[in-house]
Each structure stands twice: as C-alpha cells, then as structure tokens.
Design a protein around this motif. Structure first.
Motif, PDB file in Angstrom:
ATOM      1  N   THR A   1       0.706  -1.209   0.030  1.00 58.55           N
ATOM      2  CA  THR A   1      -0.082  -0.030  -0.200  1.00 58.55           C
ATOM      3  C   THR A   1       1.193   1.628   0.352  1.00 58.55           C
ATOM      4  OG1 THR A   1      -2.203   1.220   0.722  1.00 58.55           O
ATOM      5  CG2 THR A   1       0.120   0.247   2.809  1.00 58.55           C
ATOM      6  N   GLY A   2       0.433   2.452  -0.331  1.00 57.06           N
ATOM      7  CA  GLY A   2       0.927   3.660  -0.579  1.00 57.06           C
ATOM      8  C   GLY A   2       1.521   4.206   0.961  1.00 57.06           C
ATOM      9  N   LEU A   3       2.484   4.843   1.192  1.00 56.40           N
ATOM     10  CA  LEU A   3       3.437   5.661   2.312  1.00 56.40           C
ATOM     11  C   LEU A   3       2.284   6.500   2.545  1.00 56.40           C
ATOM     12  CD1 LEU A   3       6.118   6.610   1.181  1.00 56.40           C
ATOM     13  CD2 LEU A   3       5.690   4.426   2.138  1.00 56.40           C
ATOM     14  N   LEU A   4       2.053   6.241   4.013  1.00 56.67           N
ATOM     15  CA  LEU A   4       0.192   6.928   4.611  1.00 56.67           C
ATOM     16  C   LEU A   4       0.895   8.250   4.655  1.00 56.67           C
ATOM     17  CD1 LEU A   4      -0.476   5.740   7.866  1.00 56.67           C
ATOM     18  CD2 LEU A   4      -1.803   4.820   6.052  1.00 56.67           C
ATOM     19  N   ASN A   5      -0.224   8.901   4.594  1.00 55.97           N
ATOM     20  CA  ASN A   5       0.141  10.390   4.876  1.00 55.97           C
ATOM     21  C   ASN A   5       0.020  10.899   5.557  1.00 55.97           C
ATOM     22  OD1 ASN A   5       0.789  11.227   1.258  1.00 55.97           O
ATOM     23  ND2 ASN A   5      -1.714  10.988   1.122  1.00 55.97           N
ATOM     24  N   PRO A   6       0.657  12.538   6.027  1.00 53.36           N
ATOM     25  CA  PRO A   6       0.218  12.676   7.432  1.00 53.36           C
ATOM     26  C   PRO A   6      -1.365  13.798   7.219  1.00 53.36           C
ATOM     27  CG  PRO A   6       1.915  13.609   6.212  1.00 53.36           C
ATOM     28  CD  PRO A   6       2.018  13.038   5.327  1.00 53.36           C
ATOM     29  N   TYR A   7      -2.324  13.043   8.633  1.00 53.42           N
ATOM     30  CA  TYR A   7      -3.657  14.069   8.007  1.00 53.42           C
ATOM     31  C   TYR A   7      -3.639  15.310   7.886  1.00 53.42           C
ATOM     32  CZ  TYR A   7      -7.663  15.934  11.044  1.00 53.42           C
ATOM     33  OH  TYR A   7      -8.105  16.697  11.481  1.00 53.42           O
ATOM     34  N   LEU A   8      -2.849  16.025   8.694  1.00 52.38           N
ATOM     35  CA  LEU A   8      -2.675  17.596   8.650  1.00 52.38           C
ATOM     36  C   LEU A   8      -1.840  17.919   7.113  1.00 52.38           C
ATOM     37  CD1 LEU A   8      -1.226  18.629  11.674  1.00 52.38           C
ATOM     38  CD2 LEU A   8      -3.342  18.830  11.123  1.00 52.38           C
ATOM     39  N   ASP A   9      -1.802  17.565   6.317  1.00 53.74           N
ATOM     40  CA  ASP A   9      -1.120  17.339   5.301  1.00 53.74           C
ATOM     41  C   ASP A   9      -2.265  17.309   3.441  1.00 53.74           C
ATOM     42  OD1 ASP A   9       0.443  18.128   3.386  1.00 53.74           O
ATOM     43  OD2 ASP A   9       2.069  16.872   3.100  1.00 53.74           O
ATOM     44  N   ALA A  10      -2.886  18.467   3.603  1.00 51.84           N
ATOM     45  CA  ALA A  10      -4.166  18.684   2.596  1.00 51.84           C
ATOM     46  C   ALA A  10      -3.323  19.041   1.109  1.00 51.84           C
ATOM     47  CB  ALA A  10      -5.003  19.515   3.470  1.00 51.84           C
ATOM     48  N   ILE A  11      -2.380  19.091   0.629  1.00 55.32           N
ATOM     49  CA  ILE A  11      -1.865  19.114  -0.113  1.00 55.32           C
ATOM     50  C   ILE A  11      -1.316  17.636  -1.081  1.00 55.32           C
ATOM     51  CG2 ILE A  11      -0.182  20.981  -2.203  1.00 55.32           C
ATOM     52  CD1 ILE A  11       0.071  22.880   0.304  1.00 55.32           C
ATOM     53  N   GLY A  12      -2.320  17.945  -2.287  1.00 53.54           N
ATOM     54  CA  GLY A  12      -1.703  16.607  -2.309  1.00 53.54           C
ATOM     55  C   GLY A  12      -1.850  15.350  -2.240  1.00 53.54           C
ATOM     56  N   SER A  13      -2.622  15.221  -0.824  1.00 52.74           N
ATOM     57  CA  SER A  13      -2.873  14.081  -0.081  1.00 52.74           C
ATOM     58  C   SER A  13      -4.233  12.951  -0.834  1.00 52.74           C
ATOM     59  CB  SER A  13      -2.584  14.300   1.151  1.00 52.74           C
ATOM     60  OG  SER A  13      -1.370  14.952   1.343  1.00 52.74           O
TER      61      SER A  13
ATOM     62  N   ALA B   1      -4.622   7.181   6.988  1.00 51.83           N
ATOM     63  CA  ALA B   1      -3.513   8.501   7.806  1.00 51.83           C
ATOM     64  C   ALA B   1      -2.827   8.575   8.626  1.00 51.83           C
ATOM     65  CB  ALA B   1      -5.042   9.857   8.072  1.00 51.83           C
ATOM     66  N   ASN B   2      -1.840   9.014   8.724  1.00 50.79           N
ATOM     67  CA  ASN B   2      -1.107   9.077   9.280  1.00 50.79           C
ATOM     68  C   ASN B   2      -1.132  10.220  10.524  1.00 50.79           C
ATOM     69  OD1 ASN B   2       1.084   8.181  12.017  1.00 50.79           O
ATOM     70  ND2 ASN B   2       2.909   9.507   9.672  1.00 50.79           N
ATOM     71  N   PHE B   3      -1.753  10.354  12.171  1.00 52.07           N
ATOM     72  CA  PHE B   3      -1.483  11.788  12.732  1.00 52.07           C
ATOM     73  C   PHE B   3      -0.248  11.561  13.562  1.00 52.07           C
ATOM     74  CE2 PHE B   3      -5.516  10.037  12.153  1.00 52.07           C
ATOM     75  CZ  PHE B   3      -6.567  10.873  11.566  1.00 52.07           C
ATOM     76  N   ALA B   4       0.814  10.970  13.629  1.00 48.09           N
ATOM     77  CA  ALA B   4       1.743  11.088  14.611  1.00 48.09           C
ATOM     78  C   ALA B   4       2.699  12.653  14.108  1.00 48.09           C
ATOM     79  CB  ALA B   4       2.609  10.232  14.304  1.00 48.09           C
ATOM     80  N   ILE B   5       3.191  12.608  15.412  1.00 50.35           N
ATOM     81  CA  ILE B   5       3.471  14.452  15.211  1.00 50.35           C
ATOM     82  C   ILE B   5       5.210  14.878  15.432  1.00 50.35           C
ATOM     83  CG2 ILE B   5       4.086  16.790  15.350  1.00 50.35           C
ATOM     84  CD1 ILE B   5       1.918  16.027  13.346  1.00 50.35           C
ATOM     85  N   VAL B   6       6.173  14.797  14.931  1.00 48.91           N
ATOM     86  CA  VAL B   6       7.694  14.773  15.900  1.00 48.91           C
ATOM     87  C   VAL B   6       7.084  15.859  17.654  1.00 48.91           C
ATOM     88  CG1 VAL B   6       9.441  16.513  15.971  1.00 48.91           C
ATOM     89  CG2 VAL B   6       8.638  15.618  13.814  1.00 48.91           C
TER      90      VAL B   6
END
Length: 371
Positions: free
Chosen positions: A95-107, A113-118
């Motif tokens: 499957t594709g690499l998980l896009n960050p939940y907060l990344d709306a551009i091109g996702s 979705a990925n909710f993890a944050i540094v």
C-alpha cells in the motif's frame, strides 16, 4: 557540510552482503508473507519515530536536507535519511506510504492517515500534538471521511474501511525523555509511567468505542542508547551498561514497556472481540545496537548527521542539517541518523524483524487485519 566515513561498504564484500540481506528481507520476503486480500487501511498515532511529515505540514517546520537523502532524494519531513519503520510496513502490504493527516496538499487518504507528530507525548493531554489530540483529530477525520464517501467521494475511507482498519500506536518515548531532560530523578520518572500508560489505554478504548477492532502497539526503544542522551551524561558516570548505554534510562524504558504489555493483556480480556498485538521494539533495537557488527553496522552509538565527531557526533545546539554539521557517507553502516532517530538501513532491519512475528504478542502476521 563536512563528511566522515564510519565504514566503507564498497571495500568490504561481506558487509555489503549483510546489508543487502537486510533489504532482501523487506523487498523479497515480505511480499510473500504479506498478501492482503482486502484493501489495507491504517491509522497511525505517535511521535517522530513514525511522523511522515506531519510537523512540517502542521507547523510549517523546516525539516531540511540531508533528511530524506537516501530514498526520497529530498526532505519529506521525516527525521531520517530515508524511510521509517512505518514506511517499510506499509510497503510490505503493497500500500502507499501514509500521508500525514495535516498535509492537505496533494494527499489522498484511501489507505488511511498518519496522525503522528514530532515531539508528541501522552501528557499533558490538550496540547498539540498529544496522543489525546491525535485521537480527537481522528474522530474528526472519521466523521468527515464517511460524510464525503456517502456523497460519492472515492478519495476517502468509508465505514467498512474504518471497521477493518489497523490502528497503530507508537508513543511514550518523549514522555520519558522529557522527564529526564527536566532533571527529574529516576524514581520521579518511573512514578509518571502509570499516567502515561493510562492515556494510551484511554486512547485505545476510545477508538474501540468508535468501531476500531484491530490494534498494533509498539513499545519504546532503548532510550539510554540514543547518542543525544549519551552526549549529555557525565563521562565519568558509572551508569553505563556493557554496550555503552545509560542503564537508568533503559531501565525506565523497560518498566514502561512492562506496564504497556500488561495493559495490552488487560485490554484483550476486556475487549474480547478485538485483536491487540504488542510489539517489542526495545528488544529489536537493543539487539541491533549490541550486535551491530553482526548486522553490518559499526560505531552503533555514533550519529551519522551531527556535530562534534567521536564518540557520538552530537551537539544539542547544532542539529542535523545546520551549518557545520558532519554527515556520514551513504551506505556507511550507521545505526543512528541524527542522534535520536534511526537510519533507513536500521529501519529496514527493524521492520524485517517486526514482520518475522518473533517479537509480537500474540504472534500475528502484520497483514492479519486485511485478510
């Protein structure tokens, strides 16, 4: 940036074969082990160990090159030279690499979705981006996603996807690390562990109450082996183990992991229709650090991208990517990328060990949720 060579693979055929074998585990063996019959959907909650660009998307934080140099050839917001363990696990089920939940551009979010944050922790609860906040974001995502699917959208997750999804939890390291950084004693840090584990419990229960039934829980790694921590410890300290790691930090991590394992056991009894897999990341990482040569690595406590040179090449005031930092050559056999996070080569090996099922309780293949 200056360059130093930890180890040259090109001049060591045996080392080349060992490193290659680690990648073969991922790219050849795992497609055989992991064959999803249904479209896989994953939701990940965590910190920088599994952040695929959320910090950059959410706060506009510049995660500069050479981060991302190995696989992406550019920075993607990941704190590594390439892929994370989460990326390899996604690739293992094709499957594709998980896009960050907060990344709306091109996702697109058809596979989750990925909710993890540094920098994320479990406590305090209501600050960005605590585990509690990540779960609240998930609930918002779930409401909007199902609404959009009902309206005809093909780029989101529907009810069946949420019901059959895998919910991954990978958090806790920062709760321990930040406590030690505030000069709390070992006893004070350990006293915080039940509260941290309770937040993880609350999050799993909340997701369960919203229909989640399949959970994948990573424990935390050997905190006392991070070059960042080692660089801040008095050199004459007697608090080192045989591998050169800080014993008290590792003991705190092990106590956290023990409590997390007990939590998973309790939840299996309470949520009998749910599957909860506990993965011993600590044992995997500590084995790699302690037996680095066996796996084709050298100087396992030396940062690849950092400042200061041996023994740790880490300076907290001059992080990876800043002027003056030194970066090892690609393929040079480093375990740690920036003093806290692991290199793609190490992440590949970690993922292959996860996929072996030898470190999971119960022993379940990673693709169990999409069968």
């Amino acid at each position: 940036m200056a360059s130093y060579n930890i180890l040259s693979i090109s001049n060591n055929p045996l080392l080349f074969l060992i490193i290659s074998a680690a990648y073969i585990c991922i790219f050849v063996v795992t497609p055989v082990l992991c064959e999803c019959k249904n479209a896989p959907v994953l939701f990940n909650f965590g910190d920088s160990n599994s952040d695929t660009g959320g910090l950059a998307a959410g706060l506009g934080y510049d995660v500069s090159f050479p981060n991302g140099r190995t696989f992406f050839n550019k920075s993607t917001g990941r704190l590594s030279d390439g892929r994370l363990v989460l990326d390899f696990l996604c690739q293992s089920i094709k499957t594709g690499l998980l896009n960050p939940y907060l990344d709306a551009i091109g996702s697109t979010f058809t596979n989750g979705a990925n909710f993890a944050i540094v920098g994320s922790r479990t406590l305090p609860k209501y600050i960005p981006f605590s585990l509690n906040i990540q779960v609240m974001q998930f609930f918002h995502f779930k409401r909007r996603s199902t609404e959009l699917v009902a309206s005809g959208s093909r780029h989101m997750v529907g009810d069946d996807g949420f019901r059959n999804a895998l919910y991954m939890i990978d958090i806790g390291q920062n709760d321990l690390a930040d406590s030690f950084a505030k000069n709390l004693s070992y006893v004070q840090v350990v006293k915080k562990i039940p509260s941290v584990v309770m937040e993880i419990r609350n999050s799993i229960k909340a997701i369960y109450e919203h229909g989640g039934r399949k959970f994948w829980v990573h424990n935390t790694g050997p905190l006392g082996c991070l070059p960042q921590k080692l660089s801040l410890v008095q050199k004459n300290s007697d608090d080192f183990d045989s591998f050169g790691c800080v014993s008290s930090y590792n003991q705190a991590a092990q106590l956290f992991n023990e409590a997390l394992s007990h939590l998973c056991q309790e939840l299996r009894s309470e949520m009998k229709d749910a599957a909860i897999v506990y993965v011993d990341i600590y044992r995997i990482k500590y084995d790699i650090i302690g037996n680095a040569t066996k796996y084709g690595f050298s100087n396992p406590l030396m940062t690849c991208c950092g400042y200061g040179g041996p023994p740790y090449n880490y300076n907290i005031k001059i992080p990876c990517g800043q002027p003056g930092t030194q970066v090892c050559k690609e393929g040079s056999g480093a375990v740690f990328w920036d003093g806290i996070h692991y290199t793609e080569a190490a992440n590949a090996l970690i993922a292959s060990k996860i996929l072996s099922m030898d470190y999971s309780t119960p022993h379940m293949a990673f693709d169990f949720f999409c069968q």
